[in-house]
Design a protein around this motif. Structure first.
Motif, short mmCIF file in Angstrom:
data_model
loop_
_atom_site.label_atom_id
_atom_site.label_comp_id
_atom_site.label_asym_id
_atom_site.label_seq_id
_atom_site.Cartn_x
_atom_site.Cartn_y
_atom_site.Cartn_z
N THR A 117 -6.79 -19.67 1.35
CA THR A 117 -7.42 -18.46 1.87
C THR A 117 -8.13 -17.75 0.73
OG1 THR A 117 -5.65 -18.18 3.51
CG2 THR A 117 -6.98 -16.24 2.99
N THR A 118 -9.33 -17.28 0.97
CA THR A 118 -10.05 -16.53 -0.04
C THR A 118 -9.57 -15.08 0.00
OG1 THR A 118 -11.98 -17.94 0.21
CG2 THR A 118 -12.32 -15.80 -0.85
N LEU A 119 -9.05 -14.62 -1.13
CA LEU A 119 -8.62 -13.23 -1.24
C LEU A 119 -9.72 -12.43 -1.90
CD1 LEU A 119 -4.94 -13.83 -2.42
CD2 LEU A 119 -5.74 -13.29 -0.11
N VAL A 120 -9.94 -11.23 -1.42
CA VAL A 120 -10.99 -10.36 -1.94
C VAL A 120 -10.52 -9.78 -3.27
CG1 VAL A 120 -12.50 -8.39 -1.46
CG2 VAL A 120 -11.69 -9.83 0.42
N ASP A 121 -11.28 -10.01 -4.32
CA ASP A 121 -10.84 -9.60 -5.65
C ASP A 121 -11.04 -8.11 -5.95
OD1 ASP A 121 -13.59 -9.55 -5.99
OD2 ASP A 121 -13.63 -11.05 -7.59
N ASP A 122 -11.69 -7.39 -5.06
CA ASP A 122 -11.89 -5.96 -5.32
C ASP A 122 -11.34 -5.08 -4.18
OD1 ASP A 122 -13.81 -6.43 -3.39
OD2 ASP A 122 -15.46 -5.54 -4.51
N LYS A 123 -10.44 -5.65 -3.37
CA LYS A 123 -9.83 -4.86 -2.29
C LYS A 123 -8.35 -5.19 -2.19
CE LYS A 123 -13.83 -4.15 0.43
NZ LYS A 123 -14.60 -3.96 1.48
N THR A 124 -7.54 -4.17 -2.35
CA THR A 124 -6.10 -4.33 -2.17
C THR A 124 -5.65 -3.51 -0.97
OG1 THR A 124 -5.61 -2.49 -3.67
CG2 THR A 124 -5.66 -4.71 -4.65
N PHE A 125 -4.47 -3.82 -0.50
CA PHE A 125 -3.92 -3.08 0.62
C PHE A 125 -3.63 -1.64 0.19
CE2 PHE A 125 -3.15 -7.46 1.83
CZ PHE A 125 -3.62 -7.44 3.14
N GLN A 126 -3.84 -0.72 1.11
CA GLN A 126 -3.71 0.70 0.82
C GLN A 126 -2.25 1.15 0.90
OE1 GLN A 126 -6.47 2.69 3.41
NE2 GLN A 126 -8.24 1.88 2.33
N LEU A 127 -2.00 2.31 0.33
CA LEU A 127 -0.65 2.85 0.25
C LEU A 127 0.02 2.93 1.62
CD1 LEU A 127 1.68 4.08 -1.32
CD2 LEU A 127 0.43 6.26 -1.35
N ASN A 128 -0.69 3.36 2.63
CA ASN A 128 -0.09 3.46 3.96
C ASN A 128 0.41 2.11 4.46
OD1 ASN A 128 0.59 5.22 6.23
ND2 ASN A 128 -0.88 3.95 7.35
N GLU A 129 -0.39 1.06 4.23
CA GLU A 129 0.03 -0.28 4.64
C GLU A 129 1.24 -0.75 3.85
OE1 GLU A 129 -4.02 -2.56 5.81
OE2 GLU A 129 -4.07 -1.49 3.89
N LEU A 130 1.26 -0.44 2.57
CA LEU A 130 2.41 -0.80 1.74
C LEU A 130 3.68 -0.13 2.25
CD1 LEU A 130 0.71 -0.40 -1.76
CD2 LEU A 130 1.13 -2.54 -0.55
N LEU A 131 3.57 1.14 2.63
CA LEU A 131 4.73 1.87 3.15
C LEU A 131 5.19 1.30 4.49
CD1 LEU A 131 3.68 5.53 2.29
CD2 LEU A 131 5.60 4.25 1.34
N GLN A 132 4.25 1.01 5.37
CA GLN A 132 4.60 0.52 6.71
C GLN A 132 5.36 -0.80 6.68
OE1 GLN A 132 0.82 0.39 8.73
NE2 GLN A 132 0.97 2.52 9.40
#
Length: 188
Positions: free
Chosen positions: A103-118
């Motif tokens: 899978t190609t991962l986007v090198d300039d976009k990470t998951f946001q804090l809200n997603e990390l918390l959820q």
């Protein structure tokens, strides 16, 4: 031709690996340590605004520190924090690096804090789930509030800071097997 924003983002672009967790944790701790130690006298602003500026800086540092710390937790546990290029694909967050093969991962976009918390409970077994998440959610609000606006006053609630402290103590025990003691000093 890339926009100025794209050009600058490219300077920091990286697909993060499990081994990056220690760097994330170290920088998170620097932010949290600064949040605990910053004083009014450290604020190069007129004296009547020093307390406000100090408190704003503390909240922003707490929020940024928490986001980086959670990314460290995800990475340490083998999860990707970069978003997949094909968001409509079968790869659903959170996913391990091993599942992202091909899978190609986007090198300039990470998951946001809200997603990390959820999704934190998928990534980490928490002894006190509600205590841990309460403080982390407060820190998210702090980061968002301080990053997007300034208010001259607000209804000060010292329990917000105690909740964040308890949350960090829980997180350090559960994620890193470390004992943490911390106190944020603030005044209304």
């Amino acid at each position: 031709m890339p926009s100025i924003e794209q050009s600058v983002k490219a300077q920091f672009a990286k697909v993060f690996q499990t081994s990056d967790w220690q760097l994330f944790k170290s920088i998170a701790e620097t932010n949290l340590r600064d949040a605990a130690r910053v004083k009014k006298a450290d604020m190069p602003i007129e004296p009547s605004l020093q307390l406000l500026a100090r408190n704003c800086r503390k909240r922003l540092l707490i929020g940024v520190g928490i986001e980086l710390l959670l990314k460290a937790v995800y990475l340490k546990n083998g999860y990707c924090i970069n978003k997949p290029q094909d968001a409509s694909g079968t790869l659903r967050f959170p996913f391990h690096h091993v599942h992202a093969t091909g899978t190609t991962l986007v090198d300039d976009k990470t998951f946001q804090l809200n997603e990390l918390l959820q999704h934190l409970s998928v990534v980490l077994q928490m002894q006190n789930h509600d205590v841990t998440l309460k403080g982390l959610r407060i820190a998210k609000v702090f980061r968002n509030k301080e990053g997007h606006g300034v208010t001259a006053s607000h209804a000060f609630d010292a329990s917000n800071y105690r909740d964040i402290e308890r949350s960090l103590v829980e997180l350090y025990r559960d994620a890193f097997a470390e004992k943490l003691s911390m106190r944020f000093s603030l005044a209304p």
